[in-house]
Design a protein around this motif. Sequence first.
Motif: not given
Length: 384
Positions: A144-145, A148-151, A168-170
Amino acid sequence: MELKFEAVHTVVRRGTSPAGDPAWIVSDYRTVKKLLTDERINRFPHPDTADPARFTTAEILQFRQLDPDTPPPPDDLIRRMVATSFSARRMRALQPEVQAITGELIGTMRTAGPPADIRTDLAEPLSSHVISELLGIPAEDREKVREWSDASVDLADPAVSGRADQALKEYMNRLIEDKLEHPAEDILTDLLRFQELEPQLCSRDLVIGMAAGLRFAGQINTVTLIDRGMYLLLTNPIDRAALADPKVLDHVVEEILRHPHPVQRRIAGVPRYAHADIEVGDAYIRKGDLVILDLDDANEDREIFDDAESFCPARRENPHLSFGYGPHYCVGAALARLELKAVFGSIFGALPDLRIDGDLESLRPRQHQLSGGLMELPVTWGRN
């Protein structure tokens, strides 16, 4: 006060950033190298600049201070904060693990049989595993990380990148809370320990932003380098067996780093903001202006590189700028080289007849991420 430096044969032109805002584009090697070390330009806009030009629309790539009333911490201090985590000792210790996971992924490809996709079957899982391990991201959270990182760096849809950046930051904030209670041998713990010693780095948002930035940079850039290198090696004549020689491999990897991707170059170079008026040749860069340093063009400067536009695996003199230069040299350069050598030093021993599956004309360029490259790189080989 206006400051200047003399530059011969400079290529500095007015253009636009990927966000469509005005920018200076610098593309000749000597001027790019000079500006990479110039203290008058900075990754953040000057605090006095009203409505600075945007580099991209992706939220995670908005170069601005979270608190506009607080001066940004010195660049050299931020760099030292991160550099401790990429020490030569840690990279040496990591080498066997990188080699092992590379071998496992290539073995899985071989067992499953052709065809395969270099990006999804090798480059993405390798780089995701390595940077996640370094940061201290638990195995069950890594997929999942990664998503998020790609998106978060998607240039096509600001809403998508904004949601992914927030998620990602949360997540990084929650992980930091865990590291405060359960420190470990990882980058996040390193950042928190360094922060305790430096009052200028006390902001939680700074650590969250750095962790998120390291996560996407450590994956996306390396994936594209593996994609680029594999494309170059499969479309140019090269003695594949010679890659088992570490000295030969070193030269090949450096040339892969220098040569832009033939299908899709980087969408843009390195962004900087002028903190003073600067005269570069005939160009007058004003305080507050966005300056983009085009590393791909600089790495093909014919005044620096012989046969600059050709892929030359045996090139010996190769002072490319792909990782920057001087005090802002990329702290993750050793990690990227480690992964590239593991891949290109191993894959042809296991799959000596590896080749691109299909016509080159059918390969799709990746235009929604700054690093460029391909949407996928399908390969095939003969079954043993």
